[in-house]
Design a protein around this motif. Structure first.
Motif, mmCIF file in Angstrom:
data_model
loop_
_atom_site.group_PDB
_atom_site.id
_atom_site.type_symbol
_atom_site.label_atom_id
_atom_site.label_comp_id
_atom_site.label_asym_id
_atom_site.label_seq_id
_atom_site.Cartn_x
_atom_site.Cartn_y
_atom_site.Cartn_z
ATOM 1 N N TRP A 1 98.713 182.351 52.765
ATOM 2 C CA TRP A 1 99.838 181.633 52.714
ATOM 3 C C TRP A 1 99.539 180.115 53.341
ATOM 4 O O TRP A 1 99.957 179.289 52.468
ATOM 5 C CB TRP A 1 100.948 182.375 53.879
ATOM 6 N N SER B 1 111.835 173.232 46.852
ATOM 7 C CA SER B 1 112.149 174.569 47.103
ATOM 8 C C SER B 1 111.029 175.299 47.268
ATOM 9 O O SER B 1 111.169 176.577 47.988
ATOM 10 C CB SER B 1 112.914 174.804 45.617
ATOM 11 N N LEU B 2 109.776 175.076 46.909
ATOM 12 C CA LEU B 2 108.877 175.953 47.318
ATOM 13 C C LEU B 2 108.606 175.827 48.792
ATOM 14 O O LEU B 2 108.021 176.840 49.404
ATOM 15 C CB LEU B 2 107.671 175.197 46.646
ATOM 16 N N ASP B 3 108.854 174.651 49.394
ATOM 17 C CA ASP B 3 108.723 174.842 50.801
ATOM 18 C C ASP B 3 109.577 175.727 51.743
ATOM 19 O O ASP B 3 109.405 176.374 52.569
ATOM 20 C CB ASP B 3 109.118 173.173 51.549
ATOM 21 N N ALA B 4 110.942 175.646 51.173
ATOM 22 C CA ALA B 4 111.648 176.636 51.774
ATOM 23 C C ALA B 4 111.243 178.131 51.576
ATOM 24 O O ALA B 4 111.582 178.763 52.444
ATOM 25 C CB ALA B 4 113.402 176.399 51.213
ATOM 26 N N LEU B 5 110.932 178.412 50.240
ATOM 27 C CA LEU B 5 110.299 179.584 50.010
ATOM 28 C C LEU B 5 109.073 180.108 50.906
ATOM 29 O O LEU B 5 109.089 181.225 51.518
ATOM 30 C CB LEU B 5 109.839 179.946 48.792
ATOM 31 N N LEU B 6 108.283 179.167 51.282
ATOM 32 C CA LEU B 6 106.827 179.424 51.816
ATOM 33 C C LEU B 6 107.412 179.627 53.456
ATOM 34 O O LEU B 6 106.849 180.536 54.047
ATOM 35 C CB LEU B 6 106.043 178.374 51.785
ATOM 36 N N ASP B 7 108.389 178.942 53.924
ATOM 37 C CA ASP B 7 108.732 178.979 55.410
ATOM 38 C C ASP B 7 109.404 180.372 55.470
ATOM 39 O O ASP B 7 109.272 181.085 56.416
ATOM 40 C CB ASP B 7 110.046 177.963 55.689
ATOM 41 N N ARG B 8 110.247 180.950 54.565
ATOM 42 C CA ARG B 8 111.000 182.379 54.515
ATOM 43 C C ARG B 8 109.865 183.305 54.541
ATOM 44 O O ARG B 8 109.863 184.283 55.341
ATOM 45 C CB ARG B 8 111.692 182.423 53.431
ATOM 46 N N VAL B 9 108.853 183.126 53.696
ATOM 47 C CA VAL B 9 107.520 184.339 53.665
ATOM 48 C C VAL B 9 106.847 184.095 54.784
ATOM 49 O O VAL B 9 106.596 184.982 55.492
ATOM 50 C CB VAL B 9 106.732 183.799 52.528
ATOM 51 N N LYS C 1 109.003 186.013 57.537
ATOM 52 C CA LYS C 1 108.989 187.420 57.158
ATOM 53 C C LYS C 1 107.635 187.933 57.725
ATOM 54 O O LYS C 1 107.565 189.217 58.281
ATOM 55 C CB LYS C 1 109.136 187.797 55.827
#
Length: 70
Positions: A25, A46-54, A57
């Motif tokens: 990551w 939008s990739l930042d938000a996705l990376l933050d969620r990953v 988790k």
């Protein structure tokens, strides 16, 4: 059918896999920063938000491994 993670005998192995995933990551996050500096079109927010969620988790999974008694 057993998955790789369910066939493991200890909690140390899944934890190690999660730590490796967090390292991946971090590498991906760094590559995204480079793409932004180069002004590549795929480097959108939008990739930042996705990376933050990953990342969240992965952290939650690691915490659940620590909290679960052996």
């Amino acid at each position: 059918m057993r998955t790789k993670s369910s066939a493991r005998k200890s909690r140390a192995e899944p934890a190690q896999a999660l730590h490796i995933a967090r390292g991946c990551w971090a590498e991906y996050r760094h590559q995204l920063q480079i793409a932004r500096r180069l002004k590549l079109p795929a480097a959108d927010d939008s990739l930042d938000a996705l990376l933050d969620r990953v990342f969240a988790k992965l952290g939650a999974l690691l915490n659940s491994l620590k909290a679960t008694p052996p």
